[in-house]
Scaffold this active site. Structure first.
Site, mmCIF file in Angstrom:
data_model
loop_
_atom_site.group_PDB
_atom_site.id
_atom_site.type_symbol
_atom_site.label_atom_id
_atom_site.label_comp_id
_atom_site.label_asym_id
_atom_site.label_seq_id
_atom_site.Cartn_x
_atom_site.Cartn_y
_atom_site.Cartn_z
ATOM 1 N N LYS A 196 0.860 -1.182 0.000
ATOM 2 C CA LYS A 196 0.000 0.000 0.000
ATOM 3 C C LYS A 196 0.905 1.243 0.000
ATOM 4 C CE LYS A 196 -4.184 -0.009 2.010
ATOM 5 N NZ LYS A 196 -5.290 0.072 2.986
ATOM 6 N N GLU A 208 -18.177 -7.099 10.691
ATOM 7 C CA GLU A 208 -19.114 -6.423 11.598
ATOM 8 C C GLU A 208 -20.129 -7.403 12.209
ATOM 9 O OE1 GLU A 208 -18.206 -5.284 8.645
ATOM 10 O OE2 GLU A 208 -17.355 -3.300 9.016
ATOM 11 N N ARG A 231 -25.003 -4.289 7.891
ATOM 12 C CA ARG A 231 -24.808 -5.717 7.601
ATOM 13 C C ARG A 231 -24.808 -6.564 8.871
ATOM 14 N NH1 ARG A 231 -19.285 -6.670 4.550
ATOM 15 N NH2 ARG A 231 -20.652 -5.913 2.931
HETATM 16 C C1 LIG Z 1 -18.254 -3.538 5.514
HETATM 17 C C2 LIG Z 1 -17.147 -2.525 5.524
HETATM 18 N N1 LIG Z 1 -16.485 -2.290 6.682
HETATM 19 C C3 LIG Z 1 -15.497 -1.370 6.718
HETATM 20 C C4 LIG Z 1 -15.158 -0.659 5.592
HETATM 21 C C5 LIG Z 1 -14.107 0.432 5.667
HETATM 22 N N2 LIG Z 1 -12.961 0.102 4.825
HETATM 23 C C6 LIG Z 1 -12.784 0.659 3.642
HETATM 24 S S1 LIG Z 1 -11.425 0.111 2.882
HETATM 25 C C7 LIG Z 1 -11.005 -0.860 4.224
HETATM 26 C C8 LIG Z 1 -9.762 -1.676 4.229
HETATM 27 C C9 LIG Z 1 -9.766 -2.613 3.059
HETATM 28 O O1 LIG Z 1 -8.604 -3.407 3.105
HETATM 29 P P1 LIG Z 1 -8.267 -4.285 1.824
HETATM 30 O O2 LIG Z 1 -9.480 -5.002 1.392
HETATM 31 O O3 LIG Z 1 -7.081 -5.086 2.175
HETATM 32 O O4 LIG Z 1 -7.945 -3.211 0.694
HETATM 33 P P2 LIG Z 1 -6.655 -2.250 0.603
HETATM 34 O O5 LIG Z 1 -7.107 -0.911 1.161
HETATM 35 O O6 LIG Z 1 -5.567 -2.867 1.395
HETATM 36 O O7 LIG Z 1 -6.356 -2.169 -0.864
HETATM 37 C C10 LIG Z 1 -11.975 -0.759 5.196
HETATM 38 C C11 LIG Z 1 -11.938 -1.466 6.508
HETATM 39 C C12 LIG Z 1 -15.883 -0.934 4.407
HETATM 40 N N3 LIG Z 1 -15.630 -0.249 3.260
HETATM 41 N N4 LIG Z 1 -16.850 -1.865 4.402
HETATM 42 MG MG LIG Z 2 -5.093 -4.769 2.004
#
Ligand SMILES: Cc1ncc(C[n+]2csc(CCOP(=O)(O)OP(=O)(O)O)c2C)c(N)n1
Ligand SMILES: [Mg+2]
Ligand SMILES: CC(=O)[C@@H](O)[C@H](O)COP(=O)(O)O
Length: 644
Positions: free
Chosen positions: A286, A370, A398
Site C-alpha cells: 500500500k 461487523e 450488515r
Molecule cells: C463492511 C465494511 N467495513 C469497513 C469498511 C471500511 N474500509 C474501507 S477500505 C477498508 C480496508 C480494506 O482493506 P483491503 O481489502 O485489504 O484493501 P486495501 O485498502 O488494502 O487495498 C476498510 C476497513 C468498508 N468499506 N466496508
Molecule cells: Mg489490504
C-alpha cells in the site's frame, strides 16, 4: 505529452512496449500524488495497484470482460486507464469523479457499493450468468486481503469452489490484492496464512536481490525479465507451498509480485487460459512508490485529506467528533475494568487507538467482520463484560440481524458507537450513515442516543455503558463538532435549548441537528412565531414528557440527520398518534434516496437540511394558516433528489 495523456481506453495499453508501460506506471504514480494531494482520497490503496491494474487491462478486455473491485476505493488507476484522468481535479466532489466505480461514469464500471467483501459474490453471479447464457466473457474480481476477512467473501468462495455439473464453464478470475493491510495490518488466521506465503524466508529476499541487481542495468531488456520470471516461477512453486485456497478446491496462481507488471500479465494470462475459477495471489505494498505513504505508520495513506505532495504532510483536520470519543474511552477504560472495545479493522478511523494503547488486552480488532463483531460482543456481555463496538454507521447495516437476534433478544448490554452517522458525503451513496435511526427503531429494547455536542457525547456514552440489560447505541456525524450548546432548562430527561414567545412550534433537534434547530428558532422568532427547542438526547425510546409537550404546541418539527423513512420523526409521529395527540408533525431529514457524492454541507444544502430551508418551510405553513388546526396537512417538502 506522456503516455497517460494519450490514454483513451485499455486498447491503447496493448500498443505500448514494456519500457513504455513502466514509464506509464511512473506517470500514473506522479499523477495520483499530484491530484489526490489536492482533493484527498484513497492514495495508498491506489498506489499499490498501478502495475496490477495495467496488467489486468492488458490481459482482459473490459468492458466485455467485467472487472469487479471489492470496496472500490482502489479503482482510481482503473479509471485513469479507462479514459477518466481529466476527472480527478474534482474527485469526490459534486458533479466530479466518484471515488468509487460508477455506472454513470463508464461502461467499465459495475459495482458501486463501497461496503467491503461483496465482490466475490457479484463475480460468482456474473460468471454463472455468462456461463448459462453461453457468453465467452471473463469476470475478474479484485479483492484485498482486508476484504477477505469479511464473511461474505468466504460464503462466495465456498460457492465458487463448488464445481458445476458437467465441468466448470465459469470464466472467473479472483485477484487477491495482498498488501497485508486494511488500514492497519490485517488480522487473523487468514492474514497469517497469507503472510506465510508472502514472507516465505527463502522466497522474498532472494528475488528482491535479483530484481534490484537487474533493474536499471543498461541493456537489460525483456528477455532478461522473462528469464527472471521463469526463475521466479520455479522458485515459487518450490518454495511457497500453499493450501489455503487449493484445499477449498480452487486453482491458485502465485504468489506473484504485484508490482512486476510483466509477472502479473503472465499470471493473469495463465489464469485466463484456465477457464474455470482461479485465484491469482498478488503481493503488493500500500502506498508503493511514494515514501510518505509507504512510511505512514497508521495506515499507509489509506485515505488522507489534502496534503503537501512534496513532504506528505497532511493539512491539519482539527478536532473531530471521533477525537472526543477517543479520549472519553480512555477515561472510561480506567474507571471500568469490565469495558472492552471492538473495531472492525478501523482502529484509528473509529477512535479506539487511544483505548488500545492503554488497554491492549481489552481491545479486539476482528477484521472487516461487523457481524462477528456484534455477536462476539453479545458473547462478551454474556461473559460479564461490557463491550463497546465502534463502527461507521453505514457498516452496522450488515450486522442488523446480529444486533436484533443475538444482542437484543438476549438483552445483552452491548454499546454500539456509530461514527460517520448522517450525511458523510465524500464517499458516495453507500457511505452515508442515514439508515441506523430507521432500521434500529424496530429492535425491541434497544436504546438510541444522539449527542448534540462533545459534552453530551461524553454524558450519553457513560449513560449507555451503564445499561447492562439491553443494547445501546450512541451515534454522531463525520467532521468537527459544534461548541457545547448549554440547555436553558429541562423537560423530563430532555434538554430545552431555547424557549421564545408562544408555544407555536416545538422544534425537536436530534443529535447534530440540535444546533440547526436553534438557528431555525432564531429565524422563526424574528417572524413572530413562538418556539420551544428540545434536544431529546435519547430518541429511542423518547422521554414520555415529549407527548404532553407536543400537545401544548400548534406544530411539531423534527430535524434529524437520518433518512426520513422510519426515522426519529416518524417514530415520534407514531407515538403521538398512539397517544391521541393531534398536533401536526413535520419531518425534516435526509430524503430516502441514494445520494450522489459531494461534500457534507453541499448535500445538506441540497436536501434542505439547513436553518434557512426549514424556517422557510415552517413560516410558509403558518402564513397559510396552518397550526390553527383547520388547514389541510401541507404536502411534505419535496427535495430535488439525486436519484430515487
Ligand atoms: C463492511 C465494511 N467495513 C469497513 C469498511 C471500511 N474500509 C474501507 S477500505 C477498508 C480496508 C480494506 O482493506 P483491503 O481489502 O485489504 O484493501 P486495501 O485498502 O488494502 O487495498 C476498510 C476497513 C468498508 N468499506 N466496508
Ligand atoms: Mg489490504
Ligand atoms: C473506503 C472506506 O470505506 C473508507 O476508507 C472511507 O473512505 C472512510 O472515509 P472517512 O474516514 O474519511 O470518513
Amino acid at each position: 505529452m506522456g503516455h497517460l495523456e494519450r490514454l483513451t481506453g485499455p486498447a491503447d495499453l496493448r500498443e505500448l512496449e514494456a519500457r513504455e508501460l513502466d514509464e506509464l506506471a511512473t506517470e500514473i504514480r506522479d499523477f495520483l500524488v499530484a491530484k489526490v494531494s489536492r482533493t484527498g482520497g484513497h492514495l495508498g490503496p491506489n498506489l499499490g495497484v498501478v502495475e496490477l491494474s495495467i496488467a489486468l487491462h492488458r490481459v482482459f478486455d473490459s468492458p466485455r470482460d467485467r472487472v469487479v473491485f471489492d470496496t472500490g476505493h482502489q479503482a482510481y488507476v482503473h479509471k485513469i486507464l479507462t479514459g477518466r484522468a481529466d476527472g480527478f481535479d474534482k474527485l469526490r466532489q459534486h458533479g466530479g469523479l466518484s471515488g468509487y466505480p460508477s455506472q454513470a461514469e463508464s461502461p467499465h464500471d459495475i459495482v458501486e457499493n463501497s461496503h467491503a467483501s461483496t465482490s466475490l459474490s457479484y463475480a460468482d453471479g456474473l460468471a454463472k450468468a455468462y456461463a448459462i447464457r453461453g457468453e465467452d466473457r471473463h469476470v475478474v474480481a479484485v479483492i484485498g486481503d482486508g476484504a477477505l476477512t469479511g464473511g461474505m467473501a468466504w460464503e462466495a468462495l465456498n460457492n465458487i469452489a463448488d464445481t458445476v455439473q458437467g465441468g466448470d464453464e465459469r470464466r472467473l478470475v479472483i485477484v487477491v490484492n495482498d498488501n497485508g493491510r486494511s488500514y492497519t495490518p490485517t488480522i487473523g488466521g487468514l492474514a497469517n496464512a497469507l503472510t506465510a506465503l508472502r514472507t516465505n524466508p527463502r522466497y522474498e529476499p532472494l528475488l528482491d536481490v535479483v530484481k534490484r541487481r537487474l533493474n536499471g542495468v543498461p541493456g537489460v531488456g525483456p528477455a532478461v525479465y522473462d528469464a527472471l520470471h521463469a526463475m521466479k516461477k520455479g522458485m515459487k512453486d518450490a518454495l511457497a507451498p500453499q493450501g489455503l485456497f487449493e484445499d477449498l478446491g480452487l486453482k491458485y496462481v502465485g504468489p506473484v509480485d504485484g508490482h512486476d507488471r510483466a509477472a502479473m500479465e503472465q499470471a493473469l494470462t495463465q489464469a485466463k487460459r484456465f477457464g474455470g475459477p482461479v485465484i491469482v495471489h498478488a503481493m503488493t505494498r500500500k502506498g508503493f512508490g511514494y515514501d510518505p505513504a509507504e512510511q505512514h505508520e497508521a495506515d499507509q495513506f489509506h485515505g488522507p485529506g489534502p496534503f503537501d505532495a512534496l513532504t506528505g504532510v497532511e493539512t491539519p483536520k482539527g478536532r473531530i467528533w471521533t477525537d472526543v470519543f477517543n479520549d472519553e474511552m480512555v477515561a472510561i477504560g480506567r474507571e471500568r475494568r469490565d469495558v472492552v472495545a471492538i473495531t472492525a479493522a478501523m482502529m484509528h478511523p473509529v477512535g479506539l487507538d487511544g483505548f488500545a494503547a492503554h488497554y491492549p488486552d481489552r481491545t479486539f480488532d476482528v477484521g472487516i467482520a461487523e457481524q462477528h463483531a456484534a455477536t462476539s460482543a453479545a458473547g462478551l456481555a454474556m461473559g460479564g463484560l461490557h463491550p463497546v463496538v465502534a463502527l461507521y454507521a453505514t457498516f452496522l447495516n450488515r450486522a442488523f440481524d446480529q444486533v436484533l437476534m443475538d444482542v437484543a433478544l438476549h438483552r445483552c448490554g452491548v454499546t454500539f458507537v456509530l461514527d460517520r452517522s448522517g450525511v458523510t458525503g465524500d464517499d458516495g451513496a453507500s457511505h452515508n450513515g442515514m439508515w441506523d435511526m430507521s432500521v434500529l427503531q424496530v429492535v425491541p429494547g434497544l436504546r438510541l442516543a444522539a449527542p448534540r455536542d462533545p459534552a453530551r457525547l461524553r454524558e450519553l456514552l457513560r449513560e449507555a455503558i451503564a445499561v447492562d440489560d439491553a443494547p445501546t447505541v450512541v451515534r454522531f456525524p463525520k467532521g468537527a463538532p459544534p461548541a457545547d450548546i448549554e440547555a436553558v432548562g429541562t423537560v423530563g430527561a430532555m434538554d430545552v435549548l431555547a424557549r421564545r414567545g408562544d408555544r407555536d412550534v416545538l422544534l425537536v433537534g436530534v443529535g447534530s441537528m440540535a444546533s440547526t434547530a436553534v438557528e431555525v428558532a432564531e429565524r422563526l422568532t424574528a417572524q413572530g412565531i413562538g418556539v420551544t427547542v428540545v434536544d431529546p438526547r435519547w430518541v429511542k425510546p423518547y422521554d414520555d414528557a415529549i407527548v404532553a409537550l407536543a400537545g401544548e404546541h400548534r406544530m411539531v418539527v423534527v430535524v434529524e440527520d437520518n433518512g426520513v423513512s422510519g426515522g426519529c420523526g416518524a417514530s415520534l409521529l407514531q407515538l403521538l398518534n398512539e397517544r391521541r395527540v393531534s398536533t401536526p408533525v413535520r419531518l425534516h431529514g435526509i430524503p430516502q434516496e441514494f445520494l450522489d457524492h459531494a461534500k457534507r454541507n453541499a448535500i445538506l444544502e441540497r436536501v434542505g437540511l439547513t436553518p434557512q430551508a426549514i424556517a422557510l418551510s415552517v413560516t410558509e405553513e403558518f402564513a397559510a394558516g396552518l397550526g390553527d388546526g383547520d388547514a389541510e396537512r401541507a404536502p411534505a417538502p419535496h427535495h430535488p433528489a439525486d436519484r430515487a
